[in-house]
Design a protein around this motif. Sequence first.
Motif, PDB file in Angstrom:
ATOM      1  N   LYS A   1      71.651   1.861  38.860  1.00  0.00           N
ATOM      2  CA  LYS A   1      72.827   1.115  38.392  1.00  0.00           C
ATOM      3  C   LYS A   1      72.924   1.099  36.869  1.00  0.00           C
ATOM      4  O   LYS A   1      73.136   0.059  36.240  1.00  0.00           O
ATOM      5  N   ILE A   2      72.751   2.286  36.286  1.00  0.00           N
ATOM      6  CA  ILE A   2      72.895   2.454  34.832  1.00  0.00           C
ATOM      7  C   ILE A   2      74.285   3.044  34.591  1.00  0.00           C
ATOM      8  O   ILE A   2      74.587   4.138  35.067  1.00  0.00           O
ATOM      9  N   LYS A   3      75.126   2.342  33.865  1.00  0.00           N
ATOM     10  CA  LYS A   3      76.558   2.652  33.855  1.00  0.00           C
ATOM     11  C   LYS A   3      76.961   3.777  32.908  1.00  0.00           C
ATOM     12  O   LYS A   3      78.043   4.339  33.061  1.00  0.00           O
ATOM     13  N   LEU A   4      76.141   4.080  31.928  1.00  0.00           N
ATOM     14  CA  LEU A   4      76.551   5.081  30.925  1.00  0.00           C
ATOM     15  C   LEU A   4      75.592   6.269  30.913  1.00  0.00           C
ATOM     16  O   LEU A   4      74.363   6.084  30.886  1.00  0.00           O
TER      17      LEU A   4
ATOM     18  N   MET B   1      82.505  13.711  31.805  1.00  0.00           N
ATOM     19  CA  MET B   1      81.869  14.422  32.918  1.00  0.00           C
ATOM     20  C   MET B   1      82.464  13.940  34.248  1.00  0.00           C
ATOM     21  O   MET B   1      82.552  12.725  34.483  1.00  0.00           O
ATOM     22  N   THR B   2      82.881  14.879  35.089  1.00  0.00           N
ATOM     23  CA  THR B   2      83.471  14.516  36.378  1.00  0.00           C
ATOM     24  C   THR B   2      82.863  15.365  37.499  1.00  0.00           C
ATOM     25  O   THR B   2      82.312  16.442  37.258  1.00  0.00           O
ATOM     26  N   ALA B   3      83.037  14.899  38.724  1.00  0.00           N
ATOM     27  CA  ALA B   3      82.593  15.670  39.892  1.00  0.00           C
ATOM     28  C   ALA B   3      83.365  16.983  39.979  1.00  0.00           C
ATOM     29  O   ALA B   3      82.812  18.018  40.377  1.00  0.00           O
ATOM     30  N   LYS B   4      84.630  16.958  39.595  1.00  0.00           N
ATOM     31  CA  LYS B   4      85.464  18.169  39.634  1.00  0.00           C
ATOM     32  C   LYS B   4      84.924  19.218  38.659  1.00  0.00           C
ATOM     33  O   LYS B   4      84.823  20.396  38.998  1.00  0.00           O
ATOM     34  N   TYR B   5      84.564  18.786  37.442  1.00  0.00           N
ATOM     35  CA  TYR B   5      84.021  19.716  36.444  1.00  0.00           C
ATOM     36  C   TYR B   5      82.706  20.305  36.954  1.00  0.00           C
ATOM     37  O   TYR B   5      82.458  21.516  36.839  1.00  0.00           O
ATOM     38  N   ARG B   6      81.843  19.457  37.516  1.00  0.00           N
ATOM     39  CA  ARG B   6      80.560  19.935  38.042  1.00  0.00           C
ATOM     40  C   ARG B   6      80.769  21.004  39.102  1.00  0.00           C
ATOM     41  O   ARG B   6      80.160  22.076  39.058  1.00  0.00           O
ATOM     42  N   PHE B   7      81.652  20.737  40.070  1.00  0.00           N
ATOM     43  CA  PHE B   7      81.818  21.631  41.214  1.00  0.00           C
ATOM     44  C   PHE B   7      82.546  22.931  40.824  1.00  0.00           C
ATOM     45  O   PHE B   7      82.091  24.033  41.144  1.00  0.00           O
ATOM     46  N   GLU B   8      83.661  22.792  40.137  1.00  0.00           N
ATOM     47  CA  GLU B   8      84.504  23.970  39.887  1.00  0.00           C
ATOM     48  C   GLU B   8      83.963  24.883  38.790  1.00  0.00           C
ATOM     49  O   GLU B   8      84.178  26.089  38.831  1.00  0.00           O
ATOM     50  N   HIS B   9      83.272  24.297  37.803  1.00  0.00           N
ATOM     51  CA  HIS B   9      82.839  25.113  36.662  1.00  0.00           C
ATOM     52  C   HIS B   9      81.320  25.301  36.638  1.00  0.00           C
ATOM     53  O   HIS B   9      80.841  26.430  36.691  1.00  0.00           O
ATOM     54  N   ALA B  10      80.568  24.208  36.554  1.00  0.00           N
ATOM     55  CA  ALA B  10      79.108  24.346  36.461  1.00  0.00           C
ATOM     56  C   ALA B  10      78.522  25.014  37.706  1.00  0.00           C
ATOM     57  O   ALA B  10      77.602  25.835  37.614  1.00  0.00           O
TER      58      ALA B  10
ATOM     59  N   SER C   1      78.985   1.798  41.381  1.00  0.00           N
ATOM     60  CA  SER C   1      78.013   1.704  40.283  1.00  0.00           C
ATOM     61  C   SER C   1      78.681   1.790  38.916  1.00  0.00           C
ATOM     62  O   SER C   1      78.030   1.556  37.895  1.00  0.00           O
ATOM     63  N   GLU C   2      79.981   2.173  38.858  1.00  0.00           N
ATOM     64  CA  GLU C   2      80.752   2.237  37.609  1.00  0.00           C
ATOM     65  C   GLU C   2      80.142   3.189  36.588  1.00  0.00           C
ATOM     66  O   GLU C   2      80.178   2.949  35.383  1.00  0.00           O
ATOM     67  N   VAL C   3      79.555   4.292  37.086  1.00  0.00           N
ATOM     68  CA  VAL C   3      78.925   5.256  36.176  1.00  0.00           C
ATOM     69  C   VAL C   3      79.992   6.048  35.414  1.00  0.00           C
ATOM     70  O   VAL C   3      80.972   6.509  35.993  1.00  0.00           O
TER      71      VAL C   3
END
Length: 375
Positions: free
Chosen positions: A161-164, A187-196, A230-232
Motif C-alpha cells: 500500500k505504497i501510493k507513489l 506509468m500505466t498498464a497500457k504503456y506496460r502492455f503495448e510498448h514495454a 491502493s491508489e498507486v
Amino acid sequence: MQYCTKCVYPISSAVKLTFDNDGVCSGCRVSEARKKINWRKRAKLLESLAEDSRVSNGSNYDCIIPVSGGKDSYFQTHYVTKVLKLKPLLVTYHGNNYLPEGEYNLNRMHHVFNVDHIIFKPNVDVLVKLNRICFKKMGDMNWHAHCGIFTYPVQIAVKFKIKLIVWGEHGYTDLGGMYRADEFPEMTAKYRFEHALRGFDWYDMVGEEGLKEQDLLWAKYPTEEELEESEVRGIYLGNYVDWDANKQYKLMQRLYNWQQSKKPFDRTYRRFSNLDDMHENGVHDYLKFVKFGYGRATDHACKDIRSGYITRKKAIDLVRKYDHVKPRDLKRWLQYVGMKEKEFDKTADQFRDARVWRKNKGKWEKDNIWDEEKN
C-alpha cells in the motif's frame, strides 16, 4: 529510407516517430521543447507532489523507486532522498545476467543511500526458457526483463500500500517524442502492455516449454481493482528534472563511486548504460539491428546530438562503426540457452522489417544514412 535531418533515427525506428515538413523527427522536436521549460517551476511542482505523498506518521514508506543499479537508479535515489527527503523502498527485478560492475553498483545502493532494498530473482531455469521462447516468439530474448521491471515494483506497491512510484525517464518520449513536454505522462498498464511488453503478457508464455502460471507469478500485473484500491501512481522524474545522462553519471561517480563498464562494448561507444544485463548492449541490441536496421549506437548518438555533445556528422561515423557489428557475447548467450548460431541466424531473419531489408544475391542489404552524401 528516410532519416531525421537533425539526429540519425530512421523512420523504421522501433520507437514510433513522425517527421515534420523539415524532415525533423518527433523525438528531436520534443527535445527542443524541453530546453524552454522552466525547470525551477517543475521542481516546485515535484516538491508539492512529494509533500502530498509523505507519510506523516511514519507508518509506511513514502514511495517506491524501481532500480537496476544503473546511473539513472542512483540519480533517482539521490534526488528522492537528498533533495525531496522522502523515505523510499528500493525494488529490483534481477534478470540473472548482470555485468560485474552492474552487480557491484546494485549491491551498494542500500549502503550508500541508507535505505531498504528488495531484490527479486526469478528461477534461473524459467529465465532461460523465457529467453528462448521470447526470442522465437517476438525476436526479443529480454522480454522477461521488460516484464519484470515494469511489473514487480507495482506488485510491491500494491502489496504494501505504497501510493507513489518514482520512475526515471519516460523512454518512448525521450527517444521518439511520444508525448509533449507539458503532458506529464505517467506509468500505466497500457504503456506496460503495448510498448514495454510488445503486446504479450505472462499468460502468453504459459504452456510454452512446460511453463506454468506458478512460474510467472512475478509477471502478473495487479488488476484495475487492486490499483484503484491502493491508489498507486507512477510518475517519471524526467518530467520534473532537466534530465542529462552524461552529467548525471559523472555526478553519481563523484558522489557515490558509481562504476561504468571497465570494458568497451562491441555495439556502442557509451560505457555507462545498460550494465544490468551483459547481453543488453550485445546480442539483444544486435537483434534490433536485424529487425529495424539500426542499434544502440544510433540511440545513444541521437541522445547526444540533442543534448549538444556531438554533431550529426560525428554521429553518422559512430553509427557506421557500431550498428552492424555481430557481438562477441552471442557465443555466451547461445551456451546459456543451448542453441546453435545457425538456428539463431535463421530465427532472427524471420523478424527483418521488409521496409528496411532486401536480399541481393543471397545477402541481406539496406540503405544507410551515409548514403545521403552520395545523393
